[in-house]
Each structure stands twice: as structure tokens, then as C-alpha cells.
Design a protein around this motif. Structure first.
Motif, PDB file in Angstrom:
ATOM      1  N   TRP A 410      83.403  20.461 -67.038  1.00 46.91           N
ATOM      2  CA  TRP A 410      82.889  19.514 -68.036  1.00 46.91           C
ATOM      3  C   TRP A 410      81.471  19.875 -68.459  1.00 46.91           C
ATOM      4  CZ3 TRP A 410      78.680  16.409 -66.719  1.00 46.91           C
ATOM      5  CH2 TRP A 410      78.278  15.482 -67.698  1.00 46.91           C
ATOM      6  N   ALA A 411      80.617  20.235 -67.474  1.00 50.83           N
ATOM      7  CA  ALA A 411      79.224  20.564 -67.774  1.00 50.83           C
ATOM      8  C   ALA A 411      79.129  21.817 -68.645  1.00 50.83           C
ATOM      9  CB  ALA A 411      78.441  20.757 -66.474  1.00 50.83           C
ATOM     10  N   ASP A 412      79.943  22.819 -68.341  1.00 49.09           N
ATOM     11  CA  ASP A 412      79.951  24.028 -69.167  1.00 49.09           C
ATOM     12  C   ASP A 412      80.320  23.703 -70.606  1.00 49.09           C
ATOM     13  OD1 ASP A 412      79.210  25.618 -67.062  1.00 49.09           O
ATOM     14  OD2 ASP A 412      81.242  26.287 -66.589  1.00 49.09           O
ATOM     15  N   LYS A 413      81.321  22.857 -70.774  1.00 47.70           N
ATOM     16  CA  LYS A 413      81.775  22.473 -72.119  1.00 47.70           C
ATOM     17  C   LYS A 413      80.683  21.717 -72.871  1.00 47.70           C
ATOM     18  CE  LYS A 413      85.566  20.065 -74.443  1.00 47.70           C
ATOM     19  NZ  LYS A 413      86.815  19.266 -74.247  1.00 47.70           N
ATOM     20  N   GLU A 414      79.920  20.875 -72.154  1.00 47.78           N
ATOM     21  CA  GLU A 414      78.877  20.063 -72.774  1.00 47.78           C
ATOM     22  C   GLU A 414      77.576  20.835 -72.998  1.00 47.78           C
ATOM     23  OE1 GLU A 414      78.917  16.446 -73.541  1.00 47.78           O
ATOM     24  OE2 GLU A 414      81.019  17.066 -73.605  1.00 47.78           O
ATOM     25  N   GLY A 415      77.477  22.014 -72.424  1.00 44.24           N
ATOM     26  CA  GLY A 415      76.240  22.776 -72.547  1.00 44.24           C
ATOM     27  C   GLY A 415      75.149  22.278 -71.625  1.00 44.24           C
ATOM     28  N   LEU A 416      75.523  21.921 -70.389  1.00 43.63           N
ATOM     29  CA  LEU A 416      74.579  21.380 -69.411  1.00 43.63           C
ATOM     30  C   LEU A 416      74.528  22.310 -68.200  1.00 43.63           C
ATOM     31  CD1 LEU A 416      75.962  17.717 -69.390  1.00 43.63           C
ATOM     32  CD2 LEU A 416      74.082  18.588 -70.795  1.00 43.63           C
ATOM     33  N   ASP A 417      73.334  22.592 -67.697  1.00 44.15           N
ATOM     34  CA  ASP A 417      73.267  23.335 -66.438  1.00 44.15           C
ATOM     35  C   ASP A 417      72.539  22.543 -65.354  1.00 44.15           C
ATOM     36  OD1 ASP A 417      70.688  23.618 -67.338  1.00 44.15           O
ATOM     37  OD2 ASP A 417      70.798  25.794 -67.634  1.00 44.15           O
ATOM     38  N   CYS A 418      72.432  21.225 -65.560  1.00 48.27           N
ATOM     39  CA  CYS A 418      71.982  20.334 -64.480  1.00 48.27           C
ATOM     40  C   CYS A 418      72.789  19.042 -64.589  1.00 48.27           C
ATOM     41  CB  CYS A 418      70.481  20.087 -64.548  1.00 48.27           C
ATOM     42  SG  CYS A 418      69.889  19.462 -66.114  1.00 48.27           S
ATOM     43  N   TRP A 419      73.366  18.626 -63.466  1.00 54.76           N
ATOM     44  CA  TRP A 419      74.266  17.483 -63.468  1.00 54.76           C
ATOM     45  C   TRP A 419      74.473  17.004 -62.034  1.00 54.76           C
ATOM     46  CZ3 TRP A 419      78.806  19.325 -61.041  1.00 54.76           C
ATOM     47  CH2 TRP A 419      78.949  20.721 -61.052  1.00 54.76           C
ATOM     48  N   ARG A 420      75.023  15.824 -61.887  1.00 57.92           N
ATOM     49  CA  ARG A 420      75.228  15.222 -60.561  1.00 57.92           C
ATOM     50  C   ARG A 420      76.649  15.475 -60.085  1.00 57.92           C
ATOM     51  NH1 ARG A 420      72.161   9.903 -58.908  1.00 57.92           N
ATOM     52  NH2 ARG A 420      70.614  11.581 -58.995  1.00 57.92           N
ATOM     53  N   VAL A 421      76.765  16.032 -58.883  1.00 56.59           N
ATOM     54  CA  VAL A 421      78.084  16.352 -58.354  1.00 56.59           C
ATOM     55  C   VAL A 421      78.584  15.302 -57.355  1.00 56.59           C
ATOM     56  CG1 VAL A 421      77.224  17.765 -56.424  1.00 56.59           C
ATOM     57  CG2 VAL A 421      79.472  18.236 -57.402  1.00 56.59           C
ATOM     58  N   TYR A 422      77.663  14.525 -56.776  1.00 60.67           N
ATOM     59  CA  TYR A 422      78.054  13.536 -55.757  1.00 60.67           C
ATOM     60  C   TYR A 422      77.010  12.438 -55.756  1.00 60.67           C
ATOM     61  CZ  TYR A 422      78.871  11.577 -51.058  1.00 60.67           C
ATOM     62  OH  TYR A 422      79.109  10.732 -50.007  1.00 60.67           O
ATOM     63  N   ASP A 423      77.479  11.179 -55.671  1.00 62.92           N
ATOM     64  CA  ASP A 423      76.530  10.063 -55.665  1.00 62.92           C
ATOM     65  C   ASP A 423      77.025   8.964 -54.728  1.00 62.92           C
ATOM     66  OD1 ASP A 423      74.452   8.370 -56.168  1.00 62.92           O
ATOM     67  OD2 ASP A 423      74.621   8.459 -58.346  1.00 62.92           O
ATOM     68  N   ALA A 424      76.821   9.191 -53.421  1.00 63.37           N
ATOM     69  CA  ALA A 424      77.241   8.228 -52.399  1.00 63.37           C
ATOM     70  C   ALA A 424      78.694   7.812 -52.605  1.00 63.37           C
ATOM     71  CB  ALA A 424      76.317   7.009 -52.404  1.00 63.37           C
ATOM     72  N   ASP A 425      79.539   8.783 -53.006  1.00 58.07           N
ATOM     73  CA  ASP A 425      80.964   8.486 -53.217  1.00 58.07           C
ATOM     74  C   ASP A 425      81.599   7.904 -51.958  1.00 58.07           C
ATOM     75  OD1 ASP A 425      80.009  10.257 -55.160  1.00 58.07           O
ATOM     76  OD2 ASP A 425      81.997  11.052 -55.573  1.00 58.07           O
ATOM     77  N   ILE A 426      81.192   8.480 -50.811  1.00 58.14           N
ATOM     78  CA  ILE A 426      81.652   7.976 -49.514  1.00 58.14           C
ATOM     79  C   ILE A 426      80.468   7.238 -48.899  1.00 58.14           C
ATOM     80  CG2 ILE A 426      82.545   8.614 -47.241  1.00 58.14           C
ATOM     81  CD1 ILE A 426      83.658  11.164 -48.562  1.00 58.14           C
ATOM     82  N   PRO A 427      80.565   5.924 -48.686  1.00 59.56           N
ATOM     83  CA  PRO A 427      79.392   5.120 -48.291  1.00 59.56           C
ATOM     84  C   PRO A 427      78.660   5.645 -47.060  1.00 59.56           C
ATOM     85  CG  PRO A 427      81.225   3.694 -48.885  1.00 59.56           C
ATOM     86  CD  PRO A 427      81.770   5.090 -48.880  1.00 59.56           C
ATOM     87  N   GLU A 428      79.387   6.255 -46.100  1.00 59.48           N
ATOM     88  CA  GLU A 428      78.724   6.735 -44.888  1.00 59.48           C
ATOM     89  C   GLU A 428      77.734   7.872 -45.182  1.00 59.48           C
ATOM     90  OE1 GLU A 428      82.478   4.774 -43.705  1.00 59.48           O
ATOM     91  OE2 GLU A 428      81.929   6.267 -45.212  1.00 59.48           O
ATOM     92  N   TYR A 429      77.979   8.590 -46.267  1.00 58.48           N
ATOM     93  CA  TYR A 429      77.109   9.710 -46.631  1.00 58.48           C
ATOM     94  C   TYR A 429      76.326   9.300 -47.861  1.00 58.48           C
ATOM     95  CZ  TYR A 429      80.006  11.955 -43.204  1.00 58.48           C
ATOM     96  OH  TYR A 429      80.654  12.250 -42.032  1.00 58.48           O
ATOM     97  N   ASN A 430      75.200   8.615 -47.575  1.00 61.91           N
ATOM     98  CA  ASN A 430      74.472   7.844 -48.583  1.00 61.91           C
ATOM     99  C   ASN A 430      73.387   8.699 -49.243  1.00 61.91           C
ATOM    100  OD1 ASN A 430      73.800   5.552 -50.032  1.00 61.91           O
ATOM    101  ND2 ASN A 430      72.378   4.809 -48.484  1.00 61.91           N
ATOM    102  N   ALA A 431      73.808   9.537 -50.169  1.00 60.15           N
ATOM    103  CA  ALA A 431      72.863  10.423 -50.843  1.00 60.15           C
ATOM    104  C   ALA A 431      73.437  10.822 -52.196  1.00 60.15           C
ATOM    105  CB  ALA A 431      72.595  11.667 -49.999  1.00 60.15           C
ATOM    106  N   ALA A 432      72.559  11.322 -53.037  1.00 60.05           N
ATOM    107  CA  ALA A 432      72.971  11.912 -54.312  1.00 60.05           C
ATOM    108  C   ALA A 432      72.775  13.420 -54.218  1.00 60.05           C
ATOM    109  CB  ALA A 432      72.155  11.339 -55.458  1.00 60.05           C
ATOM    110  N   ILE A 433      73.688  14.171 -54.829  1.00 59.12           N
ATOM    111  CA  ILE A 433      73.599  15.625 -54.832  1.00 59.12           C
ATOM    112  C   ILE A 433      73.629  16.095 -56.276  1.00 59.12           C
ATOM    113  CG2 ILE A 433      74.624  17.781 -54.045  1.00 59.12           C
ATOM    114  CD1 ILE A 433      75.976  16.219 -51.792  1.00 59.12           C
ATOM    115  N   ASP A 434      72.571  16.773 -56.681  1.00 63.11           N
ATOM    116  CA  ASP A 434      72.441  17.232 -58.062  1.00 63.11           C
ATOM    117  C   ASP A 434      72.430  18.750 -58.131  1.00 63.11           C
ATOM    118  OD1 ASP A 434      72.247  14.625 -59.059  1.00 63.11           O
ATOM    119  OD2 ASP A 434      70.079  14.562 -58.744  1.00 63.11           O
ATOM    120  N   ILE A 435      73.073  19.270 -59.164  1.00 66.09           N
ATOM    121  CA  ILE A 435      73.078  20.700 -59.438  1.00 66.09           C
ATOM    122  C   ILE A 435      72.003  20.995 -60.481  1.00 66.09           C
ATOM    123  CG2 ILE A 435      74.441  22.655 -60.258  1.00 66.09           C
ATOM    124  CD1 ILE A 435      75.540  21.466 -57.681  1.00 66.09           C
TER     125      ILE A 435
END
Length: 704
Positions: A410-435
Motif C-alpha cells: 500500500w505504501a509503495d502505491k501511495e508513494g510513501l516511504d515512512c508509515w506505521r506497521v504496528y500500533d499496540a495491535d496486541i495489548p500485551e505488546y504496548n508500542a508503536a512501530i514505524d518504518i
């Protein structure tokens, strides 16, 4: 007999007590941060020469109960200082403690200095001189409660100064602490073997392995010192001191001749290894210690068994945490695979780092490395270690992999090279992960109050360990930011001195991001679609960007062909950053960057300037010193929007956004002000942020 206080670092009192017992002293009493002893002159010289753990040796000259400043002055002025040292000798005063009359140690030192000088003058002598850099005599004075104690610093400089470490690394380990670590690690047992082996794979400038060599070869820690505090003391006996010195030289000569073991230090930094060799040469140990450049996570055991003692990096600075974590994990695997039958001692700055070794310790000791609390852990690899199975939290790895596979396309199609891959999707792992291109930034959220800190840390460390396998990223390009609740301006303060700056792309625009220096990178990615709306709709319009931050919204408005773009923010740093963003996009035109309090600036400009579009993205809360008051966006948003309306053209719009999670817009209050609210929150949240409910709120506001 003389009375001494032998000082040591807190936590080493018991070891120092045991060491002093070996000198056959008639009286040794352990206390906080040291021991009291009674010794004759030869015993005192012997302790000074041979104590590996003592930091200072204070010969008590006098003590007195005092209740006022006048009594302190009287006691020190009447003491016969000319019986301690000559007037032609230089001296300095170290003062500690205090009372109601002496609140600063500098004042206390000056007071004592004046008393000593007055005593010499009153006794008919010349005035002795002060030398703070290299004094002949060092006097230590302490006031504690109602007791005044004055002493001669018997050894002069700190006893950790052995005379060999003229060069050291960035995080030096004090020699006395190194000796204590070796004692705790069981070096005595190792040296009882016919061919002892001692190895430090993180040797740095060589302190641990040099101290080990001194112990192994009966090298007195004071043998290479050039200066002693007692040399100009009136009761000093050159003959007795010469006997102690001569005996130490003879013991070292024999110890070096008889040693049959193997001492080795290695480090991955060639510059530090060169320093270690030079340091060893100063104590004539360079021929008996092997130094080499090597990676500790890929080193070979120099023998089938031995003692490995090391002080790996602590990862104190922001941005080092991930690298240090993974270093410990790899080192733990290397120890388990290569150093069976060895005894291991690891000094670490954090209990969590020791856990990453995945080894079971049988002893742990809390210590202080300077002001840094550290932990020494001992491991016996001659015994079978339990199998610490890797965590079975495959859900986390699978989720990150799945998100990356989907969102990268999706990011390649939109022309983005920074985006969020994970955002506390699993509550036990409470962090955001950005590319960010080929970097990964992990932002830890504050854990709920009912989650113990240790549990939260374990989960964070597991997440970090998993990323290199879950994502196509190099371990040295994983950056950790511990995003806990910030107060006031903390979120804007510089966090690191080692910058990682990139230029990233967003819908054709180029933006500068800084991944390490601040908690935020300079680009709020969740507002991407709002900025795109400015790019799509601002041609020939006058645009005002309030609370502009790094002016990324202003850039998109300018790229759209806006007639005029004005960016207002209180931070000169961020406005300069904004100007660099404009330069990256080669934008030239009617663009203004104004450093001001947005409230005050709008009131000043009311009726003077009007805009077609006002982009309003204020902080959730601010109490910056530059503001006339505080800003609470829930409390103040109606007044803020009404003030902005005073600069809005009749058919203009306000694009209002904020990141307060539980924000509720006051439609009734805005309606009374004649304003219409169009909630566009859901439409403004991009694909990579849809998993995070309440990431921001976005409204288009116009006159009714």
C-alpha cells in the motif's frame, strides 16, 4: 598507634573488612562506606601499598564536639598544624558534611584553610600556600551533626589511581571496583589452579584484566604510584616506607616469574585495545597479558575452563538501547555455546540486560559504578544450565509480518516511504512501530498502572528481539523511544546528541525527519491525509498554519500553489526545520515563518490579515514559558477557534485537528459563535493508523 578511616565505595564495606583482616591489625571496625582501623606506621604503609579496595586512607589528627561556628574556628585554629607539615609545603582542604552554619562545602573548605593559615602565622611561621592541582599535603575535614573531625589524607590522591591508567575509554571502570568485581567473581579460586585462565572479552582500556594480572602476579596496587600524601608529613619514616616498597618490588618480581597461567583481554575497538596495551606496559604487565581486537559475540574460549569477567556496554544513551539489548542476547548465546566449564561474571547496568543473556545466575551483587547503580551476576557454566525456551508469543511476530506484507504494498502505491506497521495491535505488546525507509522506530507507550514494571520491560525486550526476524531490517537500524507521559515541554526537548536524519517522501513532498534527537521525529504521519487535502485544494489561496511545528502542512499548501503561506510557532528550532523542509522541495514564494505565541499573534493581527484556509493543529496541553498562560485543548478549543475565526475570510475554512484521545468537540459552543462543524475524523485517518482508535480528531469548521 594511629587511628585511620579507610574509605571505600558503598557496597564494598564487607569486602574491605575482609581484606583489612589480612594485614594482622589489632583493631578493625566496619561502618558505612569504610572501616576504622588502628595501626602502627609500618602497618599503615603496608595498607596504603596493598589495599586493592580502599578509595582513601584518612589519618585522624583530631576530633571535637562543636555546637557553633566559633567553636569550629577555635578548634582548628588552636590545633598545632606546624607539627603536621612545614609552612613551605603547599596544601589543599577537602570539606564534607555541614551544619546550620556551614551549608556549602566550598565555604567550609575556605573556613578551614583560613584557620590553618592563622595557626601558622600565630606560631611565627610563614603563610603556607594553597595548591588545588598538585598539593604536597591534603587535609580532609568533616562536620557531622555536632562532631568535627580533621584528618591527613594519608595517600593523597584516590587509591584507585594505580599509576597505569593514563588513557581510558568513554565509560571507565574505577580500579577499586574492578578489584572488587574480581574478588566477587572468585579470582582467588582460579589463581589456586596450576594454570589459571582469566579472560575479558569487553576489555576496553584494560582495567579488569590488568587488575587481574596484578593479583595473579602479586603486584601491589600502590607499587607504580608516583605521589603519596604522607611524604611531606612530619612523622613520615622514609626508612620504613623504603622497606615496604622494596618488599613489594621483590614480591612482584617473584610473582611474575612464577606465574604459569593465561591472561587475555579483547575488544572490538582497536583504539581501546591500543590504550589497554599502553596501560599494561606502565605496570610492566604487557608481556604477560594477551590483547587482541575481537567481537565478544563471536570469540573463542582461550582454554577449556577459566574465569571470564566482563563489563559490557550499558546502553545509557537514547538510541543505544536496542543495540545493547541485542548485544547481550548474542553474547549470552556465545557463552552457552563456547564457554562450557567456565565461571562467568558480568557487570551490567540493568537487570533487564542480564535477563537477555538467558543464563541462570547463582549470585547477584548490587554495586555502584561511580553514580550508576549496576549489578554483578555470577554464572557457573561448569554445571548444566536450564533451557530457557524462547517465548512462544508467535502472535506478535506473525502480526508484524502480516501487517508489513500488506502495508508495504500500500505504501509503495501511495508513494510513501515512512508509515506505521504496528500500533499496540496486541495489548500485551504496548508500542508503536514505524518504518522510515530502512529504519525502524519503536515507540513504547506507558504501561497501565496494574502492569508491573518488570513485566512491561520483558514484553518490550521480547518485541525488540523479535523485530529483526519479523521485519527486513538490520539490527543497528532499530531505534527505541520510551514514550511515557510527558509534562510541559519535555516532549520537545532534545533527547540525544547523535543524530540520525533522513529525507523521506510523502505524496511527492520531501520532509526532513530526525529519528533520534527528540521524542517526535518532525513528521506526524497520522495527519498525512489532512496534509494531502491541503495539497489538493489550496491553489491560489491564502493559508495560515498555526502551531506549525516543522511546517509539513505548510509545505503541502505551498506545493499546491497557494498564493501565500504563513507558518506560526513558538519554537525557533522547529521553524528553522520548517525552512529546511521548504528548501528540500525547492519552494520559493510568499512564505513567512513567524516565531510567536499563536494566541497573542492572532489578537495582534485581527483585522490586519485574512486567510482562506487556517490549519489549526495545537498540542493537547502546553505550559511553555513562552506562552502567556497554559493551553488545555479540551478546555480552550472553543476560544482558540473563535480567535482564529477573526482572521478567516467570509467563505474560508478552519481545518482543526488534535490528538487528545478522549476529545469531545463543543458543537453547542461553536454553534452559538455562528460556526458549523463538519466531523471528518474517520475520513482523515490513513490506512496504517486505522488500528488505533482515537489517534486524532479532525474537523472542517466554517461560518454557518
Amino acid at each position: 598507634m594511629y587511628r585511620f578511616f579507610i574509605a571505600c565505595s558503598k557496597g564494598l564495606e564487607g569486602l574491605l573488612f575482609d581484606e583489612l583482616q589480612e594485614f594482622n591489625l589489632s583493631h578493625v571496625k566496619q561502618t558505612l562506606a569504610g572501616c576504622y582501623i588502628e595501626a602502627d606506621l609500618q602497618q599503615a604503609y603496608t595498607v596504603a601499598m596493598w589495599s586493592r579496595l580502599a578509595s582513601r586512607m584518612l589519618l585522624q589528627l583530631g576530633e571535637k564536639e562543636v555546637s557553633s561556628l566559633d567553636e569550629i574556628k577555635l578548634a582548628l585554629t588552636q590545633f598545632s598544624w606546624s607539627k603536621v607539615f612545614d609552612a613551605n609545603r603547599t596544601f589543599v582542604v577537602d570539606f564534607s558534611g555541614g551544619n546550620d552554619d556551614i551549608r556549602h562545602t566550598q565555604f567550609g573548605a575556605q573556613l578551614v584553610k583560613d584557620c590553618i593559615v592563622d595557626n601558622f602565622r600565630n606560631s611565627g611561621f610563614e603563610r603556607p600556600s594553597i595548591d588545588k592541582q598538585d598539593p604536597d599535603i591534603r587535609i580532609a575535614v568533616r562536620v557531622h551533626k555536632d562532631k568535627l573531625t580533621w584528618s591527613l589524607d594519608f595517600t593523597g590522591d584516590g587509591m584507585h589511581k594505580r599509576g597505569y591508567r593514563l588513557q581510558q575509554g568513554e565509560a571507565p571502570l574505577r580500579e577499586t571496583l574492578a578489584a572488587a568485581i574480581l574478588v566477587r567473581a572468585g579470582i582467588k579460586n582460579e589463581l589456586e589452579k596450576d594454570e589459571p585462565v582469566i579472560f575479558d572479552p569487553f576489555c576496553g582500556s584494560g582495567t579488569l584484566v590488568i587488575e587481574a594480572a596484578m593479583m595473579a602476579m602479586d603486584h601491589a596496587p600502590g607499587l607504580s604510584r608516583a605521589h603519596w600524601g604522607f611524604l611531606f608529613w612530619h612523622e613520615h619514616s622514609p626508612q620504613l616506607w623504603h622497606d615496604v616498597l622494596e618488599q613489594a618490588e621483590q614480591r612482584f618480581k617473584e610473582g611474575k616469574k612464577n606465574f604459569k597461567g593465561h591472561l587475555k583481554g579483547s575488544d572490538n575497538n582497536p583504539h581501546l585495545v591500543a590504550k589497554a596495551k599502553d596501560n599494561a606496559k606502565r605496570v610492566l604487565l604487557h608481556e604477560v597479558i594477551e590483547f587482541e581486537v575481537a567481537d565478544a559475540t563471536n570469540c573463542e574460549a582461550p582454554a577449556e575452563s577459566g574465569l571470564l569477567v566482563c563489563n559490557p556496554p550499558y546502553g545509557e544513551r537514547l538510541g543505544e538501547a536496542v543495540e545493547t539489548l541485542l548485544l547481550y542476547r548474542r553474547f549470552g548465546r556465545q557463552l552457552k555455546d563456547t564457554f562450557q566449564n567456565w565461571h562467568i561474571a558480568v557487570l551490567a547496568g540493568d537487570e533487564q540486560l542480564l535477563k537477555r543473556l538467558k543464563l541462570r545466575s547463582h549470585k547477584k551483587y548490587p554495586l555502584l559504578n561511580g553514580a550508576i547503580p549496576v549489578n554483578l551476576a555470577l554464572y557457573d557454566l561448569t554445571k548444566e544450565q536450564p533451557d530457557f525456551a524462547e517465548s512462544q508469543a508467535d502472535d506478535l511476530v506473525n502480526r508484524v509480518k502480516k501487517n508489513h506484507a500488506k502495508l508495504s504494498k500500500w505504501a509503495d502505491k501511495e508513494g510513501l516511504d515512512c508509515w506505521r506497521v504496528y500500533d499496540a495491535d496486541i495489548p500485551e505488546y504496548n508500542a508503536a512501530i514505524d518504518i522510515y525507509q530502512d529504519y525502524v522506530v519503536v515507540q513504547e507507550y506507558a504501561a497501565p498502572k496494574d502492569i508491573p514494571e518488570g513485566v512491561a520491560n520483558d514484553r518490550l525486550w521480547f518485541m525488540l528481539e523479535s523485530l529483526s526476524s519479523a521485519l527486513p531490517v538490520s539490527e543497528d537500524k532499530i531505534i527505541l523511544k520510551r514514550r511515557q507521559r510527558q509534562s510541559g515541554k519535555q516532549q520537545y526537548e532534545r533527547q540525544s546528541q547523535d543524530s540520525t536524519v533522513l529525507t523521506v517522501n510523502e505524496y511527492g513532498a520531501k520532509f526532513e525527519v530526525n529519528l533520534t534527537d527528540y521524542l517526535d521525529t518532525g513528521l506526524f504521519m497520522d495527519h498525512r491525509l489532512v496534509r494531502k487535502e491541503l495539497l489538493d485544494k489550496c491553489e491560489e489561496l491564502d493559508v495560515l498554519n498555526l502551531f506549525a511545528y516543522t511546517c509539513t502542512a505548510s509545505v503541502q499548501a505551498a506545493r499546491a500553489g497557494a498564493a501565500r503561506v504563513v507558518s506560526v510557532d513558538m519554537s525557533k528550532t522547529y521553524l528553522k526545520w520548517g525552512e529546511r523542509n521548504f528548501a528540500l522541495n525547492r519552494l520559493r514564494g510568499d512564505y513567512q515563518f513567524i516565531q510567536a505565541d499563536c494566541f497573542i499573534w492572532m489578537r495582534e493581527q485581527r483585522g490586519k490579515q485574512l486567510f482562506d484556509v487556517i490549519f489549526l493543529d495545537p498540542p493537547t496541553f502546553s505550559n511553555s514559558k513562552r506562552m502567556s498562560g497554559t493551553l488545555d485543548i479540551q478546555r480552550d478549543h472553543v476560544g482558540l477557534i473563535k480567535t482564529a475565526t477573526g482572521m478567516l475570510k467570509e467563505d474560508g475554512v478552519i481545518l482543526f485537528s488534535n490528538n487528545r484521545k478522549k476529545f469531545r468537540i463543543d458543537t453547542e459552543g461553536l454553534d452559538k459563535a455562528g460556526l458549523e462543524v463538519n466531523d471528518q475524523t474517520q475520513a482523515s485517518i490513513p490506512e496504517d493508523f486505522k488500528r488505533h482508535r482515537g489517534i486524532h480528531h479532525y474537523y472542517i469548521i466554517s461560518r454557518a
